[in-house]
Design a protein around this motif. Structure first.
Motif, mmCIF file in Angstrom:
data_model
loop_
_atom_site.group_PDB
_atom_site.id
_atom_site.type_symbol
_atom_site.label_atom_id
_atom_site.label_comp_id
_atom_site.label_asym_id
_atom_site.label_seq_id
_atom_site.Cartn_x
_atom_site.Cartn_y
_atom_site.Cartn_z
ATOM 1 N N THR A 109 1.049 -1.106 0.081
ATOM 2 C CA THR A 109 -0.232 0.005 0.091
ATOM 3 C C THR A 109 0.837 1.288 0.011
ATOM 4 O O THR A 109 0.558 2.250 -0.650
ATOM 5 C CB THR A 109 -1.065 -0.084 1.143
ATOM 6 O OG1 THR A 109 -1.810 -1.239 1.148
ATOM 7 C CG2 THR A 109 -1.885 1.050 1.242
ATOM 8 N N ASN A 110 1.868 1.185 0.789
ATOM 9 C CA ASN A 110 2.816 2.270 1.093
ATOM 10 C C ASN A 110 3.485 2.480 -0.385
ATOM 11 O O ASN A 110 3.542 3.927 -0.901
ATOM 12 C CB ASN A 110 3.800 2.112 2.087
ATOM 13 C CG ASN A 110 3.313 2.386 3.341
ATOM 14 O OD1 ASN A 110 2.115 2.960 3.585
ATOM 15 N ND2 ASN A 110 3.761 1.836 4.356
ATOM 16 N N ARG A 111 3.966 1.398 -1.025
ATOM 17 C CA ARG A 111 4.636 1.696 -2.491
ATOM 18 C C ARG A 111 3.552 2.138 -3.454
ATOM 19 O O ARG A 111 3.977 3.184 -4.363
ATOM 20 C CB ARG A 111 5.457 0.261 -2.712
ATOM 21 C CG ARG A 111 6.457 0.012 -2.268
ATOM 22 C CD ARG A 111 7.038 -1.348 -2.504
ATOM 23 N NE ARG A 111 8.196 -1.676 -1.646
ATOM 24 C CZ ARG A 111 9.037 -2.474 -1.860
ATOM 25 N NH1 ARG A 111 9.122 -2.824 -3.016
ATOM 26 N NH2 ARG A 111 10.218 -2.824 -1.130
ATOM 27 N N ILE A 112 2.535 1.569 -3.388
ATOM 28 C CA ILE A 112 1.440 2.139 -4.611
ATOM 29 C C ILE A 112 1.038 3.571 -4.188
ATOM 30 O O ILE A 112 1.133 4.319 -5.365
ATOM 31 C CB ILE A 112 0.325 1.285 -4.413
ATOM 32 C CG1 ILE A 112 0.509 -0.179 -4.817
ATOM 33 C CG2 ILE A 112 -0.936 1.959 -5.092
ATOM 34 C CD1 ILE A 112 -0.552 -1.089 -4.838
ATOM 35 N N GLN A 113 0.985 3.931 -3.099
ATOM 36 C CA GLN A 113 0.789 5.461 -2.633
ATOM 37 C C GLN A 113 1.827 6.276 -3.073
ATOM 38 O O GLN A 113 1.739 7.269 -3.674
ATOM 39 C CB GLN A 113 0.596 5.593 -1.381
ATOM 40 C CG GLN A 113 -0.995 5.065 -0.624
ATOM 41 C CD GLN A 113 -1.111 5.214 0.531
ATOM 42 O OE1 GLN A 113 -0.161 5.629 1.439
ATOM 43 N NE2 GLN A 113 -2.310 5.316 1.205
ATOM 44 N N GLN A 114 3.109 5.971 -3.113
ATOM 45 C CA GLN A 114 4.379 6.936 -3.328
ATOM 46 C C GLN A 114 4.227 6.644 -4.752
ATOM 47 O O GLN A 114 4.613 7.842 -5.407
ATOM 48 C CB GLN A 114 5.522 5.783 -2.809
ATOM 49 C CG GLN A 114 6.832 6.778 -3.200
ATOM 50 C CD GLN A 114 6.760 8.199 -2.573
ATOM 51 O OE1 GLN A 114 6.415 8.362 -1.371
ATOM 52 N NE2 GLN A 114 7.358 8.987 -3.425
ATOM 53 N N LYS A 115 4.209 5.589 -5.548
ATOM 54 C CA LYS A 115 4.302 5.504 -6.944
ATOM 55 C C LYS A 115 3.320 6.476 -7.634
ATOM 56 O O LYS A 115 3.467 7.083 -8.574
ATOM 57 C CB LYS A 115 4.013 4.119 -7.561
ATOM 58 C CG LYS A 115 5.215 3.253 -7.314
ATOM 59 C CD LYS A 115 6.557 3.666 -8.012
ATOM 60 C CE LYS A 115 7.861 2.801 -7.764
ATOM 61 N NZ LYS A 115 8.920 3.006 -8.352
ATOM 62 N N LEU A 116 1.965 6.355 -7.184
ATOM 63 C CA LEU A 116 1.007 7.137 -7.267
ATOM 64 C C LEU A 116 1.199 8.619 -7.399
ATOM 65 O O LEU A 116 0.865 9.634 -8.088
ATOM 66 C CB LEU A 116 -0.417 6.561 -6.688
ATOM 67 C CG LEU A 116 -1.531 7.394 -7.535
ATOM 68 C CD1 LEU A 116 -1.839 7.058 -8.765
ATOM 69 C CD2 LEU A 116 -2.820 6.867 -6.490
ATOM 70 N N THR A 117 1.685 8.828 -6.210
ATOM 71 C CA THR A 117 1.791 10.363 -5.789
ATOM 72 C C THR A 117 2.974 10.881 -6.766
ATOM 73 O O THR A 117 3.100 12.022 -7.445
ATOM 74 C CB THR A 117 2.447 10.600 -4.471
ATOM 75 O OG1 THR A 117 1.351 10.022 -3.462
ATOM 76 C CG2 THR A 117 2.788 11.990 -4.139
ATOM 77 N N ASP A 118 4.065 9.946 -7.176
ATOM 78 C CA ASP A 118 5.181 10.598 -7.966
ATOM 79 C C ASP A 118 4.382 10.759 -9.328
ATOM 80 O O ASP A 118 4.879 11.468 -10.115
ATOM 81 C CB ASP A 118 6.190 9.327 -8.108
ATOM 82 C CG ASP A 118 7.149 9.569 -6.911
ATOM 83 O OD1 ASP A 118 6.803 10.594 -6.104
ATOM 84 O OD2 ASP A 118 7.946 8.601 -6.779
ATOM 85 N N TYR A 119 3.644 9.668 -9.610
ATOM 86 C CA TYR A 119 3.214 9.686 -11.159
ATOM 87 C C TYR A 119 2.305 10.985 -11.481
ATOM 88 O O TYR A 119 2.121 11.639 -12.243
ATOM 89 C CB TYR A 119 2.348 8.535 -11.202
ATOM 90 C CG TYR A 119 1.710 8.509 -12.682
ATOM 91 C CD1 TYR A 119 2.240 7.972 -13.790
ATOM 92 C CD2 TYR A 119 0.338 8.673 -12.679
ATOM 93 C CE1 TYR A 119 1.794 7.899 -15.223
ATOM 94 C CE2 TYR A 119 -0.433 8.566 -14.208
ATOM 95 C CZ TYR A 119 0.573 7.946 -15.123
ATOM 96 O OH TYR A 119 0.096 7.902 -16.622
#
Length: 119
Positions: free
Chosen positions: A56-66
């Motif tokens: 979940t944390n990685r998905i949130q980080q990638k989505l924020t970056d994207y």
């Protein structure tokens, strides 16, 4: 005498001594097995919770970056236009600038150039 006699059950000494030990060993093995199962179950649940949290944390980080990168690119382009580093009349320079942005690792190929500022 015609009395019905009940058959007497004879216990052997070996059975009398060995049976309690066998029952104790079986009970101990059963309890240890049950506790091991419960402990491993708790460990698996804990690990799966940690894994879900990490994903979940990685998905949130990638989505924020994207989602933040296009905004950052727009801000950089707006600053380049404001300070005169990007001259919109020189289409070759503008195309090279946008082409270099597209080929950068974190940029997306959605950079577009329009003739009008307002739609």
């Amino acid at each position: 005498m015609n009395m019905k006699q009940k058959p007497k059950i004879k216990f052997q000494l070996r059975t009398t001594v060995v049976l309690p030990f066998v029952l104790q060993i079986a009970a101990a093995v059963g309890i240890v097995g049950f506790l091991s199962f419960q402990t491993s179950r708790a460990a698996v649940n804990n690990l799966s919770t940690q894994l879900r949290s990490e994903v979940t944390n990685r998905i949130q980080q990638k989505l924020t970056d994207y989602l933040d990168t296009p905004i950052l690119i727009d801000q950089i382009n707006a600053k380049n236009l404001a300070i005169g580093a990007l001259d919109m009349r020189k289409t070759d320079a503008v195309l090279r600038h946008f082409w270099s942005q597209i080929h950068q690792k974190r940029c997306y190929p959605t950079t577009t150039l329009t003739k009008n500022s307002f739609f």
